[in-house]
Write a protein that holds these residues in place. Structure first.
Motif, PDB file in Angstrom:
ATOM      1  N   TYR A  34       0.819  -1.096  -0.116  1.00 40.36           N
ATOM      2  CA  TYR A  34      -0.041  -0.015   0.021  1.00 40.36           C
ATOM      3  C   TYR A  34       0.791   1.265  -0.040  1.00 40.36           C
ATOM      4  CZ  TYR A  34      -4.431  -2.234   1.137  1.00 40.36           C
ATOM      5  OH  TYR A  34      -5.583  -2.916   0.928  1.00 40.36           O
ATOM      6  N   MET A  35       0.501   2.234  -0.771  1.00 41.52           N
ATOM      7  CA  MET A  35       1.092   3.698  -0.873  1.00 41.52           C
ATOM      8  C   MET A  35       0.109   4.631  -0.775  1.00 41.52           C
ATOM      9  SD  MET A  35       3.605   2.672  -4.005  1.00 41.52           S
ATOM     10  CE  MET A  35       4.455   1.308  -3.865  1.00 41.52           C
ATOM     11  N   VAL A 351     -10.509  -6.625  -6.050  1.00 44.57           N
ATOM     12  CA  VAL A 351      -9.732  -6.108  -7.540  1.00 44.57           C
ATOM     13  C   VAL A 351      -8.630  -6.853  -7.543  1.00 44.57           C
ATOM     14  CG1 VAL A 351      -9.116  -4.555  -9.136  1.00 44.57           C
ATOM     15  CG2 VAL A 351     -11.241  -3.890  -7.436  1.00 44.57           C
ATOM     16  N   TRP A 352      -7.709  -6.743  -6.508  1.00 45.43           N
ATOM     17  CA  TRP A 352      -6.663  -7.577  -6.433  1.00 45.43           C
ATOM     18  C   TRP A 352      -6.820  -8.671  -6.687  1.00 45.43           C
ATOM     19  CZ3 TRP A 352      -1.865  -4.776  -5.747  1.00 45.43           C
ATOM     20  CH2 TRP A 352      -0.787  -5.579  -5.588  1.00 45.43           C
ATOM     21  N   GLU A 353      -7.665  -9.745  -6.023  1.00 49.93           N
ATOM     22  CA  GLU A 353      -7.992 -10.969  -6.037  1.00 49.93           C
ATOM     23  C   GLU A 353      -8.430 -11.439  -7.490  1.00 49.93           C
ATOM     24  OE1 GLU A 353      -9.362 -11.214  -1.435  1.00 49.93           O
ATOM     25  OE2 GLU A 353     -10.609 -11.997  -2.800  1.00 49.93           O
ATOM     26  N   LYS A 362       0.921  -7.293 -10.313  1.00 51.13           N
ATOM     27  CA  LYS A 362       0.115  -6.537  -9.631  1.00 51.13           C
ATOM     28  C   LYS A 362       1.044  -5.707  -8.699  1.00 51.13           C
ATOM     29  CE  LYS A 362      -1.909 -10.387  -7.962  1.00 51.13           C
ATOM     30  NZ  LYS A 362      -2.512 -11.291  -6.953  1.00 51.13           N
ATOM     31  N   LEU A 363       1.064  -4.360  -8.999  1.00 49.66           N
ATOM     32  CA  LEU A 363       2.097  -3.584  -8.567  1.00 49.66           C
ATOM     33  C   LEU A 363       1.794  -2.926  -7.113  1.00 49.66           C
ATOM     34  CD1 LEU A 363       2.482  -1.372 -11.883  1.00 49.66           C
ATOM     35  CD2 LEU A 363       4.091  -3.350 -10.893  1.00 49.66           C
ATOM     36  N   ALA A 364       0.806  -2.149  -6.671  1.00 47.28           N
ATOM     37  CA  ALA A 364       0.430  -1.642  -5.573  1.00 47.28           C
ATOM     38  C   ALA A 364      -1.063  -1.296  -5.318  1.00 47.28           C
ATOM     39  CB  ALA A 364       1.166  -0.384  -5.266  1.00 47.28           C
ATOM     40  N   ILE A 365      -1.364  -0.893  -4.266  1.00 48.03           N
ATOM     41  CA  ILE A 365      -2.644  -0.214  -4.061  1.00 48.03           C
ATOM     42  C   ILE A 365      -2.404   1.073  -3.519  1.00 48.03           C
ATOM     43  CG2 ILE A 365      -4.980   0.190  -2.551  1.00 48.03           C
ATOM     44  CD1 ILE A 365      -4.902  -3.055  -2.726  1.00 48.03           C
ATOM     45  N   ILE A 393      -6.785   2.969  -5.498  1.00 49.56           N
ATOM     46  CA  ILE A 393      -6.335   2.602  -6.786  1.00 49.56           C
ATOM     47  C   ILE A 393      -5.529   1.281  -6.895  1.00 49.56           C
ATOM     48  CG2 ILE A 393      -5.349   3.352  -8.908  1.00 49.56           C
ATOM     49  CD1 ILE A 393      -6.318   6.273  -7.390  1.00 49.56           C
ATOM     50  N   VAL A 394      -5.929   0.295  -7.405  1.00 47.48           N
ATOM     51  CA  VAL A 394      -5.191  -1.063  -7.749  1.00 47.48           C
ATOM     52  C   VAL A 394      -4.374  -0.588  -8.883  1.00 47.48           C
ATOM     53  CG1 VAL A 394      -5.226  -3.366  -8.149  1.00 47.48           C
ATOM     54  CG2 VAL A 394      -6.994  -2.348  -6.801  1.00 47.48           C
ATOM     55  N   LEU A 395      -3.232  -0.734  -8.800  1.00 47.58           N
ATOM     56  CA  LEU A 395      -2.331  -0.552 -10.074  1.00 47.58           C
ATOM     57  C   LEU A 395      -1.759  -1.732 -10.458  1.00 47.58           C
ATOM     58  CD1 LEU A 395      -0.939   1.731 -11.822  1.00 47.58           C
ATOM     59  CD2 LEU A 395       0.884   1.710 -10.456  1.00 47.58           C
ATOM     60  N   LEU A 396      -1.879  -2.085 -11.638  1.00 45.16           N
ATOM     61  CA  LEU A 396      -1.566  -3.391 -12.623  1.00 45.16           C
ATOM     62  C   LEU A 396      -0.862  -3.206 -13.853  1.00 45.16           C
ATOM     63  CD1 LEU A 396      -5.237  -5.080 -12.552  1.00 45.16           C
ATOM     64  CD2 LEU A 396      -3.183  -5.396 -10.864  1.00 45.16           C
TER      65      LEU A 396
END
Ligand SMILES: C[S@@+](CC[C@H](N)C(=O)[O-])C[C@H]1O[C@@H](n2cnc3c(N)ncnc32)[C@H](O)[C@@H]1O
Length: 399
Positions: A34-35, A351-353, A362-365, A393-396
């Motif tokens: 997380y960031m 969303v991550w799952e 999968k980079l970060a939330i 924001i889920v970053l992919l």
């Protein structure tokens, strides 16, 4: 293939971000990085006035701007498969990227298209004089709970003229601009709207509820408004900073986010989007009056409403599969969800799952911690207790 260094650079920028005086907090939850920080804010330079079209649950232009500026270059395709008022594609156009947008509701393309290539104020003023709005015949007398009688007649006049232009194929960008502004001005709670006092412009109440509001406030008849001046005034405001940059032609579609068939494979560099959050917002109910004006039968539009978490997660997975098809290798998705049900459901984790097993890294939330806007407080969304109050924001990255 997008340069992998760009992703590294982006994550590094996010970690070191201090533009608004605070440092980024980093932590790990269930293996998810997380960031959190204030990455965009209302005190930042205002967004371009062309964005100032209200829409339920829209995000601020700074959100897509943050990702577009850092993860794309001029000419790249930027998509929102759930575009709403079109914040992402418009911001893309304003930054010289290729605007690409889709929504299940045809209203979205109607709201966005004319703002991508606006006509001049002169053209708008001249066309408004040419349209015989006073010849309108009132078909929906029940709408007089919102409008003065003469205003209602003029709204009907404008509506039937626009529908005829559309049916005959002679509708042009000036007509489309006027339609977009009229839709935006139908109901609202200040002087610049066509209605008398109603709920916020992006939330048309039902006729029954408005009738009750009128009784409560002792309103016998709504005030008359000058339809031409209301539209012209709002046009002036939208156009006060001129037109978007030159940008590649837009691709706009109406349909399901999980199947945007007009988009070729590997044609998009960045997706910035936010889907419906379970059953939090009634998009059909909120937009019924706007759809009536535009001649859209909202009962035929299958807007997603998910009561259950599993159904929502399946919808997200299907959309991520489609996004994997249209994204270039190395392209990114910034998938925004709000906070719902008092933070008891972490949509970002779903969303991550949902991205598991799909061709994404999968980079970060990334969490934007923002101050609440006046409007949000006014309409009953309390900071840190209910409603959607942080952007998560889920970053992919497409591998
Ligand atoms: C949260 S809003 C998006 C708002 C947008 N980010 C903006 O700034 O205006 C979600 C949108 O998803 C649309 N929608 C709902 N179900 C859909 C589906 N299955 N496919 C495409 N769009 C859908 C709704 O009509 C609504 O406009």
């Amino acid at each position: 293939m997008q340069n992998p260094d760009l992703t590294e650079q982006f994550l590094d920028d996010v970690k070191k971000f201090t533009d608004f005086g605070t440092t980024t907090r980093l932590w790990n939850d269930d293996g998810i990085p997380y960031m959190a920080n204030e990455f965009w804010t209302s005190s930042q330079r205002k967004s371009h006035p062309l964005h100032e079209i209200s829409y339920r649950a829209c995000f601020k232009a700074q959100l897509p701007g943050f990702f577009i500026d850092r993860l794309t270059k001029i000419g790249d395709g930027v998509l929102d498969p759930f575009m709403g008022r079109g914040t992402t594609p418009l911001q893309a156009a304003l930054s010289g990227r290729m605007p690409i947008g889709n929504d299940i509701n045809p209203l979205s393309a109607i709201l966005l298209e004319p703002r991508l290539n606006p006509p001049s104020l002169n053209q708008i003023g001249q066309r408004l004089q040419e349209i015989p709005i006073e010849k309108g015949i009132i078909e929906r007398d029940d709408l007089s709970v919102f409008f003065g009688k003469q205003t209602l007649r003029d709204i009907h006049g404008l509506r039937s003229w626009l529908l005829q232009r559309e049916a005959s194929g002679s509708i042009d960008i000036v007509d489309k601009w006027i339609r977009m502004v009229a839709i935006n001005r139908l109901t609202g709670h200040s002087i610049g709207y066509l209605s008398g006092r109603t709920l916020p412009p992006n939330q048309a109440v039902s006729i029954r509820s408005q009738a009750k509001i009128n009784i409560r406030n002792n309103i016998q008849e709504q005030p008359e408004k000058n339809v031409r001046s209301v539209i012209l005034k709002k046009s002036q405001s939208l156009l006060k900073q001129g037109n978007p940059l030159l940008h590649p032609p837009a691709i706009l579609s109406t349909g399901l986010a999980r199947n945007i068939h007009i988009l070729p494979d590997s044609s998009v560099t960045l997706v910035v989007t936010s889907p419906p959050f379970l059953d939090i917002v009634d998009y059909a109910g909120d937009n019924w009056l706007r759809c009536w004006f535009a001649g859209i039968d909202i009962s035929n539009v299958s807007i997603d409403i998910h009561k259950g978490i599993q159904a929502w997660k399946i919808m997200v997975k299907e959309v991520l599969i489609e996004m994997a098809r249209v994204l270039v290798p190395g392209g990114h998705i910034a998938f925004e969800v709000g906070e719902v049900r008092k933070g008891t459901i972490m949509l970002e984790k779903l969303v991550w799952e949902a991205a598991c097993g799909l061709p994404y890294e999968k980079l970060a939330i990334i969490i934007n911690e923002q101050n609440f806007t006046k409007t949000a407080n006014m309409w009953g969304v309390d900071n840190n207790s209910k409603g959607t109050n942080t952007n998560r924001i889920v970053l992919l990255r497409r591998v």
